[in-house]
Structure formats: C-alpha cells, structure tokens
Design a protein around this motif. Structure first.
Motif, PDB file in Angstrom:
ATOM      1  N   GLU A 274     -41.114  -1.768 -26.329  1.00  0.00           N
ATOM      2  CA  GLU A 274     -40.526  -1.445 -27.632  1.00  0.00           C
ATOM      3  C   GLU A 274     -39.060  -1.877 -27.680  1.00  0.00           C
ATOM      4  O   GLU A 274     -38.592  -2.423 -28.687  1.00  0.00           O
ATOM      5  N   ALA A 275     -38.346  -1.665 -26.583  1.00  0.00           N
ATOM      6  CA  ALA A 275     -36.942  -2.081 -26.543  1.00  0.00           C
ATOM      7  C   ALA A 275     -36.822  -3.597 -26.629  1.00  0.00           C
ATOM      8  O   ALA A 275     -35.956  -4.121 -27.349  1.00  0.00           O
ATOM      9  N   GLU A 276     -37.679  -4.300 -25.924  1.00  0.00           N
ATOM     10  CA  GLU A 276     -37.650  -5.764 -25.976  1.00  0.00           C
ATOM     11  C   GLU A 276     -38.048  -6.275 -27.357  1.00  0.00           C
ATOM     12  O   GLU A 276     -37.483  -7.251 -27.858  1.00  0.00           O
TER      13      GLU A 276
ATOM     14  N   ALA B  64     -35.537  -8.343 -30.047  1.00  0.00           N
ATOM     15  CA  ALA B  64     -35.883  -9.714 -30.424  1.00  0.00           C
ATOM     16  C   ALA B  64     -35.662  -9.990 -31.906  1.00  0.00           C
ATOM     17  O   ALA B  64     -35.623 -11.144 -32.319  1.00  0.00           O
ATOM     18  N   THR B  65     -35.487  -8.975 -32.711  1.00  0.00           N
ATOM     19  CA  THR B  65     -35.311  -9.182 -34.152  1.00  0.00           C
ATOM     20  C   THR B  65     -33.863  -8.907 -34.546  1.00  0.00           C
ATOM     21  O   THR B  65     -33.124  -8.195 -33.856  1.00  0.00           O
ATOM     22  N   ASN B  66     -33.462  -9.462 -35.686  1.00  0.00           N
ATOM     23  CA  ASN B  66     -32.093  -9.248 -36.182  1.00  0.00           C
ATOM     24  C   ASN B  66     -31.859  -7.779 -36.520  1.00  0.00           C
ATOM     25  O   ASN B  66     -30.812  -7.221 -36.203  1.00  0.00           O
ATOM     26  N   SER B  67     -32.825  -7.166 -37.184  1.00  0.00           N
ATOM     27  CA  SER B  67     -32.650  -5.758 -37.566  1.00  0.00           C
ATOM     28  C   SER B  67     -32.616  -4.863 -36.329  1.00  0.00           C
ATOM     29  O   SER B  67     -31.897  -3.863 -36.300  1.00  0.00           O
ATOM     30  N   GLY B  68     -33.369  -5.227 -35.306  1.00  0.00           N
ATOM     31  CA  GLY B  68     -33.357  -4.449 -34.070  1.00  0.00           C
ATOM     32  C   GLY B  68     -32.007  -4.534 -33.376  1.00  0.00           C
ATOM     33  O   GLY B  68     -31.484  -3.533 -32.877  1.00  0.00           O
TER      34      GLY B  68
END
Length: 101
Positions: free
Chosen positions: A69-71, A75-79
């Motif tokens: 979940e952390a990875e 990986a996304t801009n919002s993340g």
C-alpha cells in the motif's frame, strides 16, 4: 487331562460362531464406545482450533500489505502529495510540542 467340552486340554481349541457370539456382542459395545469417545475428542479439538482468534492471522501478510500500500501510494502524484502533507503535519505537531515544553 481331558476337557469336557473340547477334548484334550493341550489340543488347539476351535471356536465356532455359536460359542463366541455372546462374547462378541459385549465387545461390540466397547468398540462403539471407544470409537465414539475417540471421535468425540477429535471433534472437540477441531472445534477449539477453529474458534481460535489468531488462526487466520499472519503478521508477515500484514507487513506485505502495508508495504504494498505504501509503494502504491508513493507511485502516484496524489499519494506523494498526501505523504508530504502528513510529514508536514507531524513536523508542525512536533514543533508545537517542543514549544510547549
């Protein structure tokens, strides 16, 4: 030495169904009792295993899910933006706690 029913006492005794039926009837009841007791104890053990809370919990699976979940969120801009916001919030809370001391 002669045996009244079976002839010579040292000769092999041949058992027929008529002479042993009475004894086998009593042994069947003991056999059923031992089978029922053994299977009953196995059923109780199985029930206790099934009702354990931590039976289906594997700590490694939880770690893998959290890491995935952390990875995925990294990986996304919002993340990445959300991680930066959390880092800023924790830093500001830590600064407020240090200032209060």
């Amino acid at each position: 030495m002669k045996n009244a029913c079976h002839g010579d006492a040292f000769s092999p005794v041949v058992l027929n169904a008529a002479s042993t039926a009475f004894w086998y009837q009593r042994l069947d009841m003991i056999d059923y009792l031992s089978l029922a007791l053994g299977h009953g104890l196995l059923a109780v053990a199985l029930l206790r295993l099934v009702l354990l809370d931590d039976l289906d919990v594997d700590p490694r699976v939880k770690e893998h899910k959290q890491r995935a979940e952390a990875e995925r969120s990294a990986a996304t801009n919002s993340g990445r933006a959300s991680q930066r916001m959390k880092a800023q919030e924790t830093a500001s809370e830590r600064d407020q706690d240090e200032a209060a001391l």
